[in-house]
Scaffold this motif. Structure first.
Motif, PDB file in Angstrom:
ATOM      1  N   ASP A 183       1.002  -1.166  -0.085  1.00  0.00           N
ATOM      2  CA  ASP A 183       0.122   0.077   0.178  1.00  0.00           C
ATOM      3  C   ASP A 183       1.100   1.170   0.095  1.00  0.00           C
ATOM      4  OD1 ASP A 183       0.983  -0.070   2.575  1.00  0.00           O
ATOM      5  OD2 ASP A 183      -1.152  -0.085   3.599  1.00  0.00           O
ATOM      6  N   ASN A 219       2.087   4.691   6.944  1.00  0.00           N
ATOM      7  CA  ASN A 219       1.277   4.552   5.870  1.00  0.00           C
ATOM      8  C   ASN A 219       1.905   5.441   4.680  1.00  0.00           C
ATOM      9  OD1 ASN A 219       1.400   7.378   6.488  1.00  0.00           O
ATOM     10  ND2 ASN A 219      -0.786   7.529   7.074  1.00  0.00           N
ATOM     11  N   SER A 233      -4.347  -6.131   8.174  1.00  0.00           N
ATOM     12  CA  SER A 233      -3.893  -4.911   7.679  1.00  0.00           C
ATOM     13  C   SER A 233      -4.217  -3.726   8.553  1.00  0.00           C
ATOM     14  CB  SER A 233      -4.474  -4.736   6.205  1.00  0.00           C
ATOM     15  OG  SER A 233      -5.919  -4.847   6.346  1.00  0.00           O
TER      16      SER A 233
END
Length: 464
Positions: A143, A158, A214
Motif C-alpha cells: 500500500d 502509511n 492490515s
C-alpha cells in the motif's frame, strides 16, 4: 543474440544435480572492520548492501554481479545489527530505498531514512520510541507504506510515513523477520511466547510467530520449540510464504528436536495458513563441534528452496572456523545437495537473474568476535568451456518462455536430453546439424540443463 554458457562434466550423473561452486569471493579489507548485514536486489541485477560495524560507521554499497563497488555512501549515525536475516534495507513502491538509523536529537529514538538510487539521503523521520532495540527489521508494504519491527513492537507507517498502528508482543519477545502475505496481512517471526502472561523460563524463549491483519489486529500468535534443551536458545530467523499459502519457517533450536544438545540445529518447519505445523526437516551440524546458525530462505521455481546457514556451536567449544553452507531442498522435503564453501558468516543472500546467488557477510577476525572484513561471494554453476567446443553447440534465447533454439555445429546428429534441477528427465529430442527448435511452453519456470551425451556437453538455461 545471447548464447548460453557451455558446461562439461566428464562423469556427469543427473541422479543428483551438481551442487554450485564459488564463482568469485571478495573480502573488502579497504572498508575496515564491517559486516554485510542486509542485501537487496534491484531491477537491474545490481545489489544494494547495507554494511555496518557495531552500530557505527555504516554505509550503503551498490555492487554489480562481479562484486565490484558501483558506489558507496556513508549513512548518518546508522545502526545495523549482525543478527542473521534481520531485514535492514527495503525498496518502497516509490522506487526509493529505506533503512533504520538513530539519527535523532534523542539518541534513544529511531529514525527511518529514505535515500535514492545513488545513495543520497532524501528524508529522515524520527519514531516516538524511548529505547534502543537490539533487533530491528523494515519492509515495504504493497500500500506504499512500511512495516517496522523494533524488538517486541511492530509499527505500520502509511504511504505518507505517518504511524498507522502499533502492536506490542510479550515484553520478552524479539522479532527477526517480517513478510507481507498474499492475503494482504503480515507475518512477524522471532523468539518468544504466544502467551503474554507466561513467565520467562528460557534464555530467549521458543520459535515464535504472529499474524496481524492490515488494520493492526492480531489474528493469531503461536510458538513451538524443542523440550529439555539447555540453555534454551530458539528463534525463527526468517520466513517465506509458499505458493499454496502455507508458511516455511527457518527455526534455530539448541538441540536436536528429540533429545536436545548444546549446538544449534536448523529446523525447517512448514505450517498451514493458521500456523499449525504440517511438515518439518531437521538440518544437523557438520562435524562434532559444529552447530548451525541461520541466514535466509530462497524459494526456488521448482517448488523447493535453498537455505543458507553457517556452522557454529555454543558449548563445549567454539570452532576456530565458522563454515558457510548452502543447502537445496526439493519440493518433497528432501535434501538435493548440501555444500560448504568458506570461512566466515553469511548474513544475507539473493538470487541473480541468471539463477546464481550473491551472498554477503563477514570474514571473521578471531581477535574481534563477530566482526572482521566485509565479505561477498557469488555462488553458482561455473562455465567450463574449452576452445575446441566453444562454437560447436549454442542455445538461445536465454532466458526464454516458449521456444529454445539449439544450433548444432557437430558433423553428426545429437540427442538432446533436458533435465530439471532435481536431475529428472523432462524431454528428449534428436537434433540435426542445423538450427533446431524445442518447445518448452509447458515447462514450469526455473533452471534446466540440456545434455548432449554424444559430445558430453551440458547447457544450462532458464525458463521464465
Amino acid at each position: 543474440m545471447k548464447y548460453l554458457f557451455i558446461l562439461f562434466f566428464p562423469f556427469l550423473l543427473f541422479s543428483q544435480i551438481t551442487p554450485p561452486v564459488i564463482l568469485w569471493e571478495h573480502t573488502y579489507t579497504e572498508t575496515g572492520l564491517g559486516v554485510g548485514t542486509s542485501l537487496f536486489k534491484n531491477n537491474n541485477n545490481e545489489f544494494l548492501l547495507l554494511s555496518g560495524y557495531g552500530g557505527s560507521n555504516s554505509s550503503i554499497i551498490k555492487l554489480d554481479t562481479e562484486g565490484d563497488f558501483i558506489w558507496e555512501q556513508n549513512l548518518i549515525s546508522s545502526f545495523n545489527y549482525f543478527g542473521a536475516s534481520n531485514q535492514n534495507i527495503t525498496k518502497g513502491q516509490d522506487n526509493l530505498y529505506y533503512t533504520l538509523a538513530n539519527n535523532c536529537e534523542n539518541n534513544q529514538q529511531i529514525s527511518v531514512q529514505q535515500f535514492g538510487d545513488d545513495g543520497s539521503l532524501l528524508e529522515n523521520w524520527c519514531l516516538p520510541v524511548d529505547y534502543f532495540p537490539t533487533n530491528s527489521c523494515i519492509i515495504a508494504t504493497n500500500d506504499g507504506g512500511l512495516l517496522i519491527s523494533l524488538q517486541h513492537t511492530l509499527t505500520k507507517l502509511n504511504a505518507q510515513k505517518e504511524i498507522q498502528w502499533t502492536v506490542e508482543a510479550h515484553p520478552e519477545n524479539t522479532f527477526t523477520n517480517l513478510i507481507e502475505t498474499s492475503d494482504g496481512h503480515y507475518l512477524a517471526v522471532g523468539a518468544g511466547y504466544a502467551n503474554r502472561d507466561e513467565l520467562e523460563e528460557n534464555l530467549l524463549g521458543s520459535c515464535y510467530f504472529i499474524k496481524i491483519d492490515s488494520n493492526g489486529n492480531i489474528m493469531w500468535e503461536k510458538n513451538f520449540g524443542a523440550v529439555n534443551a539447555f540453555p534454551a536458545l530458539e528463534y525463527i530467523a526468517s520466513a517465506s510464504e509458499l505458493p499454496n499459502g502455507n508458511y516455511l519457517l527457518n527455526c534455530s533450536t539448541d538441540g536436536d528436536i528429540e533429545n536436545g544438545n548444546s549446538c544449534l540445529n536448523v529446523w525447517m518447519v512448514t505450517t498451514d495458513t493458521n500456523g499449525n505445523i504440517v511438515n518439518n526437516l531437521t538440518i544437523n551440524p557438520n562435524g562434532t563441534n559444529g552447530g548451525t546458525g541461520i541466514s535466509k530462505i530462497l524459494l526456488e521455481p521448482d517448488g523447493g528452496y535453498v537455505v543458507s546457514i553457517y556452522n557454529n556451536c555454543l558449548t563445549p567449544t567454539w570452532p576456530t572456523t565458522i563454515v558457510f553452507r548452502l543447502i537445496k531442498v526439493s519440493a518433497t522435503n528432501t535434501i538435493v545437495w548440501d555444500v560448504s564453501f568458506t570461512s566466515g558468516t553469511i548474513h544475507d543472500i539473493e538470487r541473480t537473474t541468471e539463477g546464481d546467488y550473491i551472498a554477503v557477510g563477514v570474514e571473521n577476525n578471531p581477535s574481534v568476535f563477530g566482526y572482521g572484513s566485509l565479505k561477498a561471494m557469488k555462488i553458482g554453476w561455473e562455465p567450463l568451456s574449452t576452445p575446441s567446443f566453444e562454437n560447436r553447440v549454442s542455445l538461445y534465447p536465454n532466458p526464454t518462455q516458449d521456444y529454445i533454439k539449439i544450433k548444432n555445429n557437430f558433423s553428426e546428429n545429437q540427442t538432446v536430453v533436458v533435465y530439471n534441477v532435481a536431475g529428472q528427465t523432462i524431454m528428449k529430442q534428436e537434433i540435426n546439424q542445423n538450427e533446431n527448435s524445442l518447445d518448452v511452453t509447458k515447462l514450469a519456470s526455473g533452471i534446466y540443463f540440456v545434455h548432449l551425451p554424444e559430445s558430453n556437453t551440458t547447457l544450462k538455461w532458464i525458463k521464465e
